[in-house]
Design a protein around this motif. Structure first.
Motif, PDB file in Angstrom:
ATOM      1  N   ALA A  16      14.017   4.610   0.766  1.00  0.00           N
ATOM      2  CA  ALA A  16      13.876   6.044   0.496  1.00  0.00           C
ATOM      3  C   ALA A  16      13.001   6.190  -0.738  1.00  0.00           C
ATOM      4  N   ARG A  17      11.973   7.029  -0.625  1.00  0.00           N
ATOM      5  CA  ARG A  17      11.170   7.357  -1.810  1.00  0.00           C
ATOM      6  C   ARG A  17      11.764   8.596  -2.452  1.00  0.00           C
ATOM      7  N   ILE A  18      12.106   8.468  -3.729  1.00  0.00           N
ATOM      8  CA  ILE A  18      12.670   9.622  -4.433  1.00  0.00           C
ATOM      9  C   ILE A  18      11.757  10.042  -5.584  1.00  0.00           C
ATOM     10  N   VAL A  70       0.876  -1.178   0.000  1.00  0.00           N
ATOM     11  CA  VAL A  70       0.000   0.000   0.000  1.00  0.00           C
ATOM     12  C   VAL A  70       0.907   1.220   0.000  1.00  0.00           C
ATOM     13  N   SER A  71       0.805   2.009  -1.060  1.00  0.00           N
ATOM     14  CA  SER A  71       1.626   3.213  -1.156  1.00  0.00           C
ATOM     15  C   SER A  71       1.175   4.214  -0.092  1.00  0.00           C
ATOM     16  N   PRO A  72       2.090   5.004   0.457  1.00  0.00           N
ATOM     17  CA  PRO A  72       1.668   5.957   1.492  1.00  0.00           C
ATOM     18  C   PRO A  72       0.654   6.965   0.947  1.00  0.00           C
ATOM     19  N   MET A  73      -0.389   7.177   1.722  1.00  0.00           N
ATOM     20  CA  MET A  73      -1.441   8.125   1.303  1.00  0.00           C
ATOM     21  C   MET A  73      -1.905   8.995   2.457  1.00  0.00           C
ATOM     22  N   CYS A  74      -1.624  10.286   2.350  1.00  0.00           N
ATOM     23  CA  CYS A  74      -2.117  11.240   3.344  1.00  0.00           C
ATOM     24  C   CYS A  74      -3.624  11.131   3.446  1.00  0.00           C
ATOM     25  N   GLN A  75      -4.104  11.125   4.655  1.00  0.00           N
ATOM     26  CA  GLN A  75      -5.547  11.085   4.879  1.00  0.00           C
ATOM     27  C   GLN A  75      -6.091  12.460   5.278  1.00  0.00           C
ATOM     28  N   CYS A 132      10.601   4.317  -6.262  1.00  0.00           N
ATOM     29  CA  CYS A 132      10.776   5.247  -7.384  1.00  0.00           C
ATOM     30  C   CYS A 132       9.485   5.918  -7.815  1.00  0.00           C
ATOM     31  N   SER A 133       9.241   7.081  -7.244  1.00  0.00           N
ATOM     32  CA  SER A 133       8.157   7.935  -7.698  1.00  0.00           C
ATOM     33  C   SER A 133       8.786   9.006  -8.582  1.00  0.00           C
ATOM     34  N   SER A 134       8.069  10.087  -8.847  1.00  0.00           N
ATOM     35  CA  SER A 134       8.678  11.170  -9.624  1.00  0.00           C
ATOM     36  C   SER A 134       7.875  12.456  -9.441  1.00  0.00           C
ATOM     37  N   VAL A 154       5.575   2.537  -8.546  1.00  0.00           N
ATOM     38  CA  VAL A 154       4.243   3.024  -8.203  1.00  0.00           C
ATOM     39  C   VAL A 154       3.718   3.885  -9.349  1.00  0.00           C
ATOM     40  N   GLY A 155       2.415   3.979  -9.458  1.00  0.00           N
ATOM     41  CA  GLY A 155       1.828   4.870 -10.447  1.00  0.00           C
ATOM     42  C   GLY A 155       0.962   4.149 -11.449  1.00  0.00           C
ATOM     43  N   MET A 156      -0.346   4.313 -11.280  1.00  0.00           N
ATOM     44  CA  MET A 156      -1.342   3.689 -12.171  1.00  0.00           C
ATOM     45  C   MET A 156      -1.084   2.211 -12.415  1.00  0.00           C
ATOM     46  N   MET A 184       6.560   2.966   8.177  1.00  0.00           N
ATOM     47  CA  MET A 184       6.318   4.383   8.453  1.00  0.00           C
ATOM     48  C   MET A 184       7.071   5.210   7.420  1.00  0.00           C
ATOM     49  N   GLN A 185       6.431   6.274   6.947  1.00  0.00           N
ATOM     50  CA  GLN A 185       7.111   7.206   6.040  1.00  0.00           C
ATOM     51  C   GLN A 185       7.370   8.503   6.806  1.00  0.00           C
ATOM     52  N   ILE A 186       8.638   8.769   7.133  1.00  0.00           N
ATOM     53  CA  ILE A 186       8.938  10.001   7.873  1.00  0.00           C
ATOM     54  C   ILE A 186       9.240  11.125   6.885  1.00  0.00           C
ATOM     55  N   ALA A 214       2.384   3.660   6.121  1.00  0.00           N
ATOM     56  CA  ALA A 214       1.599   4.765   6.664  1.00  0.00           C
ATOM     57  C   ALA A 214       1.929   6.045   5.904  1.00  0.00           C
ATOM     58  N   GLU A 215       1.014   6.981   5.964  1.00  0.00           N
ATOM     59  CA  GLU A 215       1.167   8.236   5.242  1.00  0.00           C
ATOM     60  C   GLU A 215       2.380   9.034   5.718  1.00  0.00           C
ATOM     61  N   ALA A 216       2.787   9.999   4.880  1.00  0.00           N
ATOM     62  CA  ALA A 216       3.850  10.934   5.230  1.00  0.00           C
ATOM     63  C   ALA A 216       3.540  11.515   6.598  1.00  0.00           C
ATOM     64  N   SER A 217       4.458  11.306   7.545  1.00  0.00           N
ATOM     65  CA  SER A 217       4.224  11.769   8.907  1.00  0.00           C
ATOM     66  C   SER A 217       5.316  12.748   9.293  1.00  0.00           C
ATOM     67  N   LEU A 274       3.697  -0.912  -5.643  1.00  0.00           N
ATOM     68  CA  LEU A 274       2.879  -0.178  -4.677  1.00  0.00           C
ATOM     69  C   LEU A 274       1.671   0.381  -5.406  1.00  0.00           C
ATOM     70  N   LEU A 275       0.529   0.258  -4.761  1.00  0.00           N
ATOM     71  CA  LEU A 275      -0.696   0.817  -5.323  1.00  0.00           C
ATOM     72  C   LEU A 275      -1.220   1.864  -4.343  1.00  0.00           C
ATOM     73  N   ALA A 276      -1.671   2.968  -4.888  1.00  0.00           N
ATOM     74  CA  ALA A 276      -2.283   3.991  -4.039  1.00  0.00           C
ATOM     75  C   ALA A 276      -3.784   4.048  -4.363  1.00  0.00           C
ATOM     76  N   SER A 277      -4.147   4.787  -5.411  1.00  0.00           N
ATOM     77  CA  SER A 277      -5.570   5.002  -5.727  1.00  0.00           C
ATOM     78  C   SER A 277      -6.360   3.700  -5.811  1.00  0.00           C
ATOM     79  N   GLU A 278      -5.769   2.687  -6.464  1.00  0.00           N
ATOM     80  CA  GLU A 278      -6.526   1.451  -6.669  1.00  0.00           C
ATOM     81  C   GLU A 278      -6.834   0.760  -5.336  1.00  0.00           C
TER      82      GLU A 278
HETATM   83  C1  LIG Z   1      -4.788  10.570  -1.394  1.00  0.00           C
HETATM   84  C2  LIG Z   1      -3.331  10.420  -1.707  1.00  0.00           C
HETATM   85  C3  LIG Z   1      -2.386  10.741  -0.737  1.00  0.00           C
HETATM   86  C4  LIG Z   1      -1.026  10.583  -0.984  1.00  0.00           C
HETATM   87  N1  LIG Z   1      -0.116  10.790   0.029  1.00  0.00           N
HETATM   88  C5  LIG Z   1       1.183  10.442  -0.146  1.00  0.00           C
HETATM   89  C6  LIG Z   1       2.092  10.405   0.953  1.00  0.00           C
HETATM   90  O1  LIG Z   1       1.730  10.629   2.109  1.00  0.00           O
HETATM   91  N2  LIG Z   1       3.390  10.086   0.687  1.00  0.00           N
HETATM   92  C7  LIG Z   1       3.818   9.769  -0.581  1.00  0.00           C
HETATM   93  O2  LIG Z   1       4.994   9.498  -0.767  1.00  0.00           O
HETATM   94  N3  LIG Z   1       2.957   9.753  -1.629  1.00  0.00           N
HETATM   95  C8  LIG Z   1       1.660  10.053  -1.430  1.00  0.00           C
HETATM   96  N4  LIG Z   1       0.763   9.948  -2.473  1.00  0.00           N
HETATM   97  C9  LIG Z   1       1.245   9.406  -3.757  1.00  0.00           C
HETATM   98  C10 LIG Z   1       0.979   7.908  -3.825  1.00  0.00           C
HETATM   99  O3  LIG Z   1       1.666   7.198  -2.812  1.00  0.00           O
HETATM  100  C11 LIG Z   1       1.346   7.342  -5.200  1.00  0.00           C
HETATM  101  O4  LIG Z   1       2.720   7.495  -5.403  1.00  0.00           O
HETATM  102  C12 LIG Z   1       0.572   8.001  -6.337  1.00  0.00           C
HETATM  103  O5  LIG Z   1      -0.770   8.223  -5.995  1.00  0.00           O
HETATM  104  C13 LIG Z   1       0.618   7.190  -7.598  1.00  0.00           C
HETATM  105  O6  LIG Z   1       0.032   5.919  -7.388  1.00  0.00           O
HETATM  106  P1  LIG Z   1      -1.449   5.536  -7.943  1.00  0.00           P
HETATM  107  O7  LIG Z   1      -1.439   5.858  -9.418  1.00  0.00           O
HETATM  108  O8  LIG Z   1      -1.597   4.084  -7.646  1.00  0.00           O
HETATM  109  O9  LIG Z   1      -2.441   6.388  -7.196  1.00  0.00           O
HETATM  110  C14 LIG Z   1      -0.597  10.132  -2.252  1.00  0.00           C
HETATM  111  C15 LIG Z   1      -1.558   9.836  -3.225  1.00  0.00           C
HETATM  112  C16 LIG Z   1      -2.903   9.949  -2.964  1.00  0.00           C
HETATM  113  C17 LIG Z   1      -3.892   9.546  -4.024  1.00  0.00           C
END
Ligand SMILES: Cc1cc2nc3c(=O)[nH]c(=O)nc-3n(C[C@H](O)[C@H](O)[C@H](O)COP(=O)(O)O)c2cc1C
Length: 362
Positions: free
Chosen positions: A232-234, A21-26, A266-268, A302-304, A98-100, A55-58, A324-328
Protein backbone atom coordinates in the motif's frame (compact mmCIF):
# COMPACT_ATOMS: atom_id res chain seq x y z
CA UNK A 1 23.98 -6.19 5.96
CA UNK A 2 21.65 -5.76 2.98
CA UNK A 3 22.80 -3.58 0.11
CA UNK A 4 21.30 -2.14 -3.08
CA UNK A 5 22.08 -5.16 -5.23
CA UNK A 6 21.05 -7.83 -2.78
CA UNK A 7 17.85 -9.72 -3.69
CA UNK A 8 14.74 -9.14 -1.61
CA UNK A 9 11.90 -11.61 -1.11
CA UNK A 10 8.31 -11.05 -0.07
CA UNK A 11 5.98 -14.07 0.06
CA UNK A 12 7.13 -16.17 -2.92
CA UNK A 13 8.34 -13.28 -5.08
CA UNK A 14 12.04 -12.39 -5.20
CA UNK A 15 13.33 -9.07 -6.51
CA UNK A 16 16.78 -9.30 -8.09
CA UNK A 17 17.87 -6.07 -6.36
CA UNK A 18 16.32 -3.29 -4.26
CA UNK A 19 15.58 -0.87 -7.10
CA UNK A 20 12.05 -0.18 -8.27
CA UNK A 21 10.39 2.06 -10.83
CA UNK A 22 7.95 4.24 -8.93
CA UNK A 23 4.48 4.41 -10.51
CA UNK A 24 4.23 7.27 -12.99
CA UNK A 25 1.10 8.37 -14.82
CA UNK A 26 1.79 8.75 -18.50
CA UNK A 27 -1.52 10.42 -19.40
CA UNK A 28 -1.28 8.50 -22.66
CA UNK A 29 -4.26 6.14 -22.68
CA UNK A 30 -7.54 6.09 -24.58
CA UNK A 31 -10.40 4.73 -22.48
CA UNK A 32 -7.82 3.67 -19.91
CA UNK A 33 -6.08 1.24 -22.25
CA UNK A 34 -2.33 0.68 -21.94
CA UNK A 35 -0.66 0.98 -25.32
CA UNK A 36 2.62 0.46 -27.17
CA UNK A 37 3.88 3.43 -25.16
CA UNK A 38 3.33 1.59 -21.85
CA UNK A 39 5.05 -1.51 -23.17
CA UNK A 40 8.12 0.49 -24.16
CA UNK A 41 8.09 2.81 -21.12
CA UNK A 42 7.83 0.01 -18.55
CA UNK A 43 9.63 -2.59 -20.64
CA UNK A 44 12.72 -0.47 -21.18
CA UNK A 45 13.13 0.08 -17.45
CA UNK A 46 12.94 -3.68 -16.91
CA UNK A 47 15.67 -4.04 -19.57
CA UNK A 48 17.60 -1.34 -17.69
CA UNK A 49 17.85 -3.54 -14.60
CA UNK A 50 15.03 -2.44 -12.29
CA UNK A 51 13.84 -5.29 -10.08
CA UNK A 52 10.31 -3.99 -9.59
CA UNK A 53 8.40 -2.13 -12.29
CA UNK A 54 5.23 -0.54 -10.95
CA UNK A 55 2.66 0.45 -13.53
CA UNK A 56 1.00 3.82 -13.16
CA UNK A 57 -2.09 4.51 -11.05
CA UNK A 58 -4.81 2.64 -12.91
CA UNK A 59 -8.42 3.52 -12.32
CA UNK A 60 -10.74 0.91 -10.84
CA UNK A 61 -13.55 2.71 -12.66
CA UNK A 62 -13.61 5.45 -15.32
CA UNK A 63 -14.50 8.21 -12.85
CA UNK A 64 -11.62 7.05 -10.65
CA UNK A 65 -9.09 8.23 -13.22
CA UNK A 66 -7.19 11.44 -12.53
CA UNK A 67 -7.45 12.67 -16.13
CA UNK A 68 -9.38 11.41 -19.16
CA UNK A 69 -6.04 10.04 -20.44
CA UNK A 70 -5.10 7.99 -17.37
CA UNK A 71 -4.80 4.22 -17.47
CA UNK A 72 -7.40 1.84 -16.10
CA UNK A 73 -8.04 -1.75 -15.08
CA UNK A 74 -11.84 -1.73 -14.96
CA UNK A 75 -12.57 -4.27 -17.71
CA UNK A 76 -11.26 -7.58 -19.00
CA UNK A 77 -10.06 -5.79 -22.12
CA UNK A 78 -7.77 -3.68 -19.92
CA UNK A 79 -6.39 -6.82 -18.26
CA UNK A 80 -5.74 -8.35 -21.67
CA UNK A 81 -3.89 -5.22 -22.84
CA UNK A 82 -1.80 -5.10 -19.65
CA UNK A 83 -0.80 -8.76 -20.10
CA UNK A 84 1.44 -7.76 -23.00
CA UNK A 85 3.35 -5.49 -20.62
CA UNK A 86 3.60 -8.01 -17.78
CA UNK A 87 4.82 -10.74 -20.13
CA UNK A 88 7.66 -8.59 -21.43
CA UNK A 89 8.65 -7.23 -18.02
CA UNK A 90 8.85 -10.78 -16.63
CA UNK A 91 10.89 -11.96 -19.61
CA UNK A 92 13.47 -9.35 -18.59
CA UNK A 93 13.74 -10.76 -15.07
CA UNK A 94 11.80 -7.94 -13.41
CA UNK A 95 8.62 -8.17 -11.35
CA UNK A 96 5.63 -6.33 -12.82
CA UNK A 97 3.44 -4.53 -10.28
CA UNK A 98 0.08 -2.87 -10.72
CA UNK A 99 -1.06 0.17 -8.76
CA UNK A 100 -4.86 0.14 -8.42
CA UNK A 101 -6.34 3.54 -7.77
CA UNK A 102 -9.36 5.75 -7.40
CA UNK A 103 -8.69 9.46 -7.72
CA UNK A 104 -11.69 10.53 -5.60
CA UNK A 105 -12.05 14.31 -5.42
CA UNK A 106 -8.89 14.86 -7.50
CA UNK A 107 -10.45 13.11 -10.51
CA UNK A 108 -11.52 14.99 -13.64
CA UNK A 109 -8.26 16.92 -13.91
CA UNK A 110 -6.32 18.19 -16.89
CA UNK A 111 -3.00 16.66 -17.89
CA UNK A 112 -0.11 18.38 -16.04
CA UNK A 113 1.27 19.93 -19.22
CA UNK A 114 -2.19 21.38 -19.95
CA UNK A 115 -2.41 23.25 -16.63
CA UNK A 116 -3.04 21.97 -13.15
CA UNK A 117 -6.81 22.32 -12.96
CA UNK A 118 -10.16 20.58 -12.99
CA UNK A 119 -12.01 19.87 -16.22
CA UNK A 120 -15.60 20.93 -16.70
CA UNK A 121 -18.06 18.45 -18.24
CA UNK A 122 -17.82 20.20 -21.62
CA UNK A 123 -14.03 19.74 -21.54
CA UNK A 124 -14.37 15.98 -21.04
CA UNK A 125 -14.52 16.12 -17.26
CA UNK A 126 -16.95 14.44 -14.87
CA UNK A 127 -18.37 14.77 -11.38
CA UNK A 128 -15.89 13.45 -8.78
CA UNK A 129 -16.80 11.66 -5.55
CA UNK A 130 -15.28 11.83 -2.08
CA UNK A 131 -15.88 11.36 1.63
CA UNK A 132 -17.15 14.93 2.05
CA UNK A 133 -18.22 17.76 -0.27
CA UNK A 134 -14.93 19.67 0.05
CA UNK A 135 -12.98 20.72 -3.06
CA UNK A 136 -9.26 19.90 -3.27
CA UNK A 137 -8.34 23.57 -3.63
CA UNK A 138 -7.99 26.47 -6.02
CA UNK A 139 -9.78 29.78 -6.30
CA UNK A 140 -11.93 31.61 -8.85
CA UNK A 141 -12.17 29.82 -12.18
CA UNK A 142 -9.34 27.55 -11.01
CA UNK A 143 -11.54 26.20 -8.21
CA UNK A 144 -11.56 22.42 -8.17
CA UNK A 145 -14.91 20.68 -8.38
CA UNK A 146 -16.76 19.95 -5.17
CA UNK A 147 -17.02 16.15 -4.90
CA UNK A 148 -20.31 14.42 -4.27
CA UNK A 149 -20.36 12.94 -0.78
CA UNK A 150 -20.36 9.14 -1.07
CA UNK A 151 -23.15 7.15 0.54
CA UNK A 152 -22.26 4.09 2.62
CA UNK A 153 -23.54 1.93 -0.25
CA UNK A 154 -21.22 3.74 -2.69
CA UNK A 155 -18.30 3.21 -0.31
CA UNK A 156 -19.01 -0.54 -0.28
CA UNK A 157 -19.40 -0.60 -4.07
CA UNK A 158 -16.06 1.21 -4.51
CA UNK A 159 -14.33 -1.29 -2.25
CA UNK A 160 -15.68 -4.03 -4.56
CA UNK A 161 -14.27 -2.16 -7.58
CA UNK A 162 -10.82 -2.50 -5.97
CA UNK A 163 -11.49 -6.22 -5.51
CA UNK A 164 -12.47 -6.61 -9.18
CA UNK A 165 -9.35 -4.64 -10.18
CA UNK A 166 -7.21 -6.97 -8.05
CA UNK A 167 -8.68 -10.01 -9.82
CA UNK A 168 -8.02 -8.41 -13.20
CA UNK A 169 -4.46 -7.52 -12.16
CA UNK A 170 -3.91 -11.19 -11.44
CA UNK A 171 -5.44 -12.19 -14.78
CA UNK A 172 -3.14 -9.66 -16.46
CA UNK A 173 -0.08 -11.42 -15.01
CA UNK A 174 0.96 -8.87 -12.38
CA UNK A 175 2.93 -10.47 -9.56
CA UNK A 176 2.76 -7.62 -7.07
CA UNK A 177 -0.17 -5.37 -6.27
CA UNK A 178 -0.08 -1.90 -4.78
CA UNK A 179 -3.10 -0.13 -3.32
CA UNK A 180 -2.89 3.58 -4.04
CA UNK A 181 -3.68 5.07 -0.66
CA UNK A 182 -1.66 8.27 -1.13
CA UNK A 183 -1.53 11.71 -2.74
CA UNK A 184 -5.01 12.96 -1.87
CA UNK A 185 -6.81 10.32 -3.89
CA UNK A 186 -9.82 8.50 -2.51
CA UNK A 187 -8.37 6.42 0.35
CA UNK A 188 -6.11 9.24 1.56
CA UNK A 189 -9.02 11.69 1.41
CA UNK A 190 -10.87 9.36 3.80
CA UNK A 191 -8.05 9.01 6.33
CA UNK A 192 -7.02 12.66 6.33
CA UNK A 193 -9.08 14.81 8.70
CA UNK A 194 -8.63 17.72 6.25
CA UNK A 195 -10.86 16.16 3.59
CA UNK A 196 -13.09 13.90 5.67
CA UNK A 197 -15.74 15.63 7.79
CA UNK A 198 -18.17 12.71 7.93
CA UNK A 199 -20.06 11.94 11.10
CA UNK A 200 -20.88 8.30 10.27
CA UNK A 201 -18.75 5.15 10.61
CA UNK A 202 -16.35 6.45 7.92
CA UNK A 203 -15.39 9.76 9.53
CA UNK A 204 -14.36 11.41 12.78
CA UNK A 205 -12.12 9.12 14.84
CA UNK A 206 -8.88 7.60 13.51
CA UNK A 207 -10.61 4.23 13.50
CA UNK A 208 -13.42 5.56 11.32
CA UNK A 209 -11.21 7.56 8.93
CA UNK A 210 -9.05 4.51 8.14
CA UNK A 211 -12.08 2.23 7.78
CA UNK A 212 -12.32 2.51 3.97
CA UNK A 213 -8.59 1.75 3.58
CA UNK A 214 -8.77 -1.16 6.00
CA UNK A 215 -11.89 -2.74 4.55
CA UNK A 216 -10.53 -2.41 1.03
CA UNK A 217 -7.18 -3.98 2.01
CA UNK A 218 -8.97 -6.88 3.70
CA UNK A 219 -11.28 -7.49 0.73
CA UNK A 220 -8.41 -7.28 -1.78
CA UNK A 221 -6.18 -9.59 0.28
CA UNK A 222 -8.99 -12.17 0.24
CA UNK A 223 -8.80 -12.46 -3.57
CA UNK A 224 -5.09 -11.67 -4.14
CA UNK A 225 -3.13 -14.96 -3.94
CA UNK A 226 -1.34 -15.92 -0.72
CA UNK A 227 1.98 -16.26 -2.52
CA UNK A 228 1.93 -12.76 -4.04
CA UNK A 229 2.87 -9.53 -2.26
CA UNK A 230 0.35 -6.82 -1.51
CA UNK A 231 1.66 -3.30 -0.86
CA UNK A 232 0.00 0.00 0.00
CA UNK A 233 1.34 3.43 -0.90
CA UNK A 234 0.44 5.93 1.77
CA UNK A 235 0.93 9.64 2.27
CA UNK A 236 2.95 9.47 5.47
CA UNK A 237 1.97 13.01 6.45
CA UNK A 238 -0.19 15.78 4.99
CA UNK A 239 2.55 18.34 5.80
CA UNK A 240 -0.24 20.55 7.12
CA UNK A 241 -0.89 21.60 10.73
CA UNK A 242 -3.95 19.66 11.91
CA UNK A 243 -3.63 17.10 9.10
CA UNK A 244 -2.63 13.43 8.95
CA UNK A 245 0.59 12.65 10.85
CA UNK A 246 3.48 10.18 10.73
CA UNK A 247 2.34 8.82 14.10
CA UNK A 248 -1.00 7.94 12.51
CA UNK A 249 0.84 6.38 9.54
CA UNK A 250 2.77 4.12 11.88
CA UNK A 251 -0.50 2.93 13.42
CA UNK A 252 -2.14 2.54 10.00
CA UNK A 253 0.88 0.51 8.83
CA UNK A 254 0.58 -1.80 11.85
CA UNK A 255 -3.08 -2.40 11.14
CA UNK A 256 -2.59 -2.91 7.40
CA UNK A 257 0.13 -5.42 8.21
CA UNK A 258 -2.32 -7.33 10.37
CA UNK A 259 -4.63 -7.52 7.33
CA UNK A 260 -1.90 -9.10 5.22
CA UNK A 261 -0.38 -6.02 3.59
CA UNK A 262 3.29 -6.92 3.13
CA UNK A 263 4.97 -3.61 2.42
CA UNK A 264 4.22 0.07 3.00
CA UNK A 265 5.38 2.38 0.21
CA UNK A 266 6.03 5.63 2.08
CA UNK A 267 5.25 8.71 0.05
CA UNK A 268 3.65 11.84 1.49
CA UNK A 269 1.42 14.83 0.89
CA UNK A 270 -0.48 16.02 -2.19
CA UNK A 271 -3.81 15.78 -0.41
CA UNK A 272 -4.07 19.44 0.40
CA UNK A 273 -3.42 22.44 -1.81
CA UNK A 274 -2.03 24.38 1.19
CA UNK A 275 0.82 22.02 2.06
CA UNK A 276 4.50 23.01 2.13
CA UNK A 277 7.02 20.33 1.26
CA UNK A 278 10.64 20.11 2.50
CA UNK A 279 11.73 18.76 -0.88
CA UNK A 280 15.38 17.76 -1.11
CA UNK A 281 17.45 14.60 -1.60
CA UNK A 282 15.77 11.67 0.14
CA UNK A 283 13.20 13.96 1.75
CA UNK A 284 10.70 11.21 2.52
CA UNK A 285 13.23 8.67 3.83
CA UNK A 286 12.62 9.58 7.53
CA UNK A 287 8.96 8.57 7.11
CA UNK A 288 9.95 5.16 5.78
CA UNK A 289 12.53 4.76 8.54
CA UNK A 290 9.95 5.38 11.25
CA UNK A 291 7.23 3.20 9.70
CA UNK A 292 9.70 0.35 9.15
CA UNK A 293 11.12 0.53 12.67
CA UNK A 294 7.98 1.28 14.65
CA UNK A 295 5.41 -0.78 12.75
CA UNK A 296 7.86 -3.61 12.01
CA UNK A 297 6.81 -3.80 8.37
CA UNK A 298 8.96 -3.76 5.21
CA UNK A 299 8.93 -0.39 3.44
CA UNK A 300 9.74 1.29 0.17
CA UNK A 301 10.99 4.86 0.10
CA UNK A 302 10.76 7.38 -2.70
CA UNK A 303 11.56 11.00 -3.42
CA UNK A 304 14.64 12.60 -4.96
CA UNK A 305 16.73 9.48 -4.89
CA UNK A 306 19.19 9.96 -7.73
CA UNK A 307 22.62 8.73 -6.66
CA UNK A 308 23.84 5.15 -6.32
CA UNK A 309 25.63 5.81 -3.01
CA UNK A 310 22.56 7.55 -1.60
CA UNK A 311 20.29 4.63 -2.54
CA UNK A 312 22.78 2.05 -1.23
CA UNK A 313 23.11 3.89 2.08
CA UNK A 314 19.32 3.88 2.54
CA UNK A 315 19.28 0.09 2.22
CA UNK A 316 22.45 -0.52 4.26
CA UNK A 317 21.23 1.63 7.15
CA UNK A 318 17.87 -0.16 7.24
CA UNK A 319 15.77 2.89 6.42
CA UNK A 320 13.86 0.99 3.72
CA UNK A 321 13.83 -2.40 2.03
CA UNK A 322 13.38 -1.01 -1.48
CA UNK A 323 14.18 2.35 -3.10
CA UNK A 324 11.83 3.63 -5.76
CA UNK A 325 12.88 6.18 -8.33
CA UNK A 326 10.48 8.17 -10.46
CA UNK A 327 11.95 11.25 -12.18
CA UNK A 328 15.49 9.87 -12.31
CA UNK A 329 14.23 6.78 -14.14
CA UNK A 330 12.83 9.07 -16.83
CA UNK A 331 16.28 10.58 -17.30
CA UNK A 332 18.01 7.23 -17.26
CA UNK A 333 16.22 3.95 -17.97
CA UNK A 334 19.56 2.22 -17.29
CA UNK A 335 19.98 3.73 -13.82
CA UNK A 336 20.52 0.32 -12.14
CA UNK A 337 23.30 -0.55 -14.61
CA UNK A 338 24.99 2.80 -13.96
CA UNK A 339 24.46 2.45 -10.19
CA UNK A 340 26.14 -0.98 -10.18
CA UNK A 341 29.11 0.50 -12.03
CA UNK A 342 29.29 3.46 -9.61
CA UNK A 343 29.26 1.09 -6.61
CA UNK A 344 31.92 -1.12 -8.21
CA UNK A 345 29.62 -4.13 -8.40
CA UNK A 346 30.76 -6.13 -11.37
CA UNK A 347 27.95 -7.54 -13.48
CA UNK A 348 25.43 -6.12 -10.99
CA UNK A 349 22.82 -6.00 -13.69
CA UNK A 350 22.34 -8.84 -16.09
CA UNK A 351 21.25 -7.43 -19.42
CA UNK A 352 19.17 -9.25 -22.04
CA UNK A 353 21.52 -11.56 -23.98
CA UNK A 354 21.73 -9.43 -27.15
CA UNK A 355 23.14 -6.64 -24.91
CA UNK A 356 24.79 -8.63 -22.13
CA UNK A 357 27.75 -10.12 -24.01
CA UNK A 358 28.70 -6.59 -25.04
CA UNK A 359 27.91 -4.67 -21.84
CA UNK A 360 29.10 -7.25 -19.33
CA UNK A 361 31.56 -9.04 -21.59
CA UNK A 362 30.25 -12.53 -21.23
C1 LIG B 1 5.19 11.96 -14.22
C2 LIG B 1 4.88 11.45 -12.85
C3 LIG B 1 3.75 10.67 -12.66
C4 LIG B 1 3.44 10.15 -11.40
N1 LIG B 1 2.38 9.28 -11.25
C5 LIG B 1 2.21 8.62 -10.09
C6 LIG B 1 1.28 7.54 -9.98
O1 LIG B 1 0.65 7.12 -10.96
N2 LIG B 1 1.14 6.95 -8.76
C7 LIG B 1 1.87 7.34 -7.67
O2 LIG B 1 1.70 6.78 -6.60
N3 LIG B 1 2.79 8.34 -7.76
C8 LIG B 1 2.99 8.95 -8.94
N4 LIG B 1 3.98 9.90 -9.06
C9 LIG B 1 4.87 10.13 -7.91
C10 LIG B 1 6.13 9.29 -8.04
O3 LIG B 1 5.84 7.90 -8.05
C11 LIG B 1 7.13 9.61 -6.93
O4 LIG B 1 6.57 9.26 -5.70
C12 LIG B 1 7.56 11.07 -6.92
O5 LIG B 1 7.75 11.57 -8.21
C13 LIG B 1 8.81 11.29 -6.12
O6 LIG B 1 9.88 10.56 -6.69
P1 LIG B 1 11.06 11.26 -7.56
O7 LIG B 1 11.60 12.38 -6.70
O8 LIG B 1 12.05 10.17 -7.81
O9 LIG B 1 10.43 11.78 -8.82
C14 LIG B 1 4.28 10.45 -10.30
C15 LIG B 1 5.40 11.26 -10.51
C16 LIG B 1 5.72 11.73 -11.76
C17 LIG B 1 6.99 12.53 -11.94
Amino acid sequence: MAHLFEPFSLRSVTLRNRIGVSPMCQYWSNDGMPSDWHLVHLGSRAVGGAALVIAEASGVEPRGRITPFCAGIWSDAHAEAWSRVTRFVKEQGAVPAMQIAHAGRKASASRPWEGDRHLKDEEGGWQPIGPSPIAFGGTGNRLWRVPTEMTVAEIAATRELFVAAARRSLAAGFEWLELHYAHGYLAHSFYSPLSNKRTDLYGGSFENRIRFAMETARAVRAVWPEEKPLAARISGTDWVEGGWTVDESVELARRLKSEGVDLIDCSSGFGSAGAHYPIGPGWQVPISERVRREAGVPTATVGMITEAKQADEIIRSGKADIVLLASEFLRDAYWPLHAAKALGIEKGVRMPLPYDYVVNGR
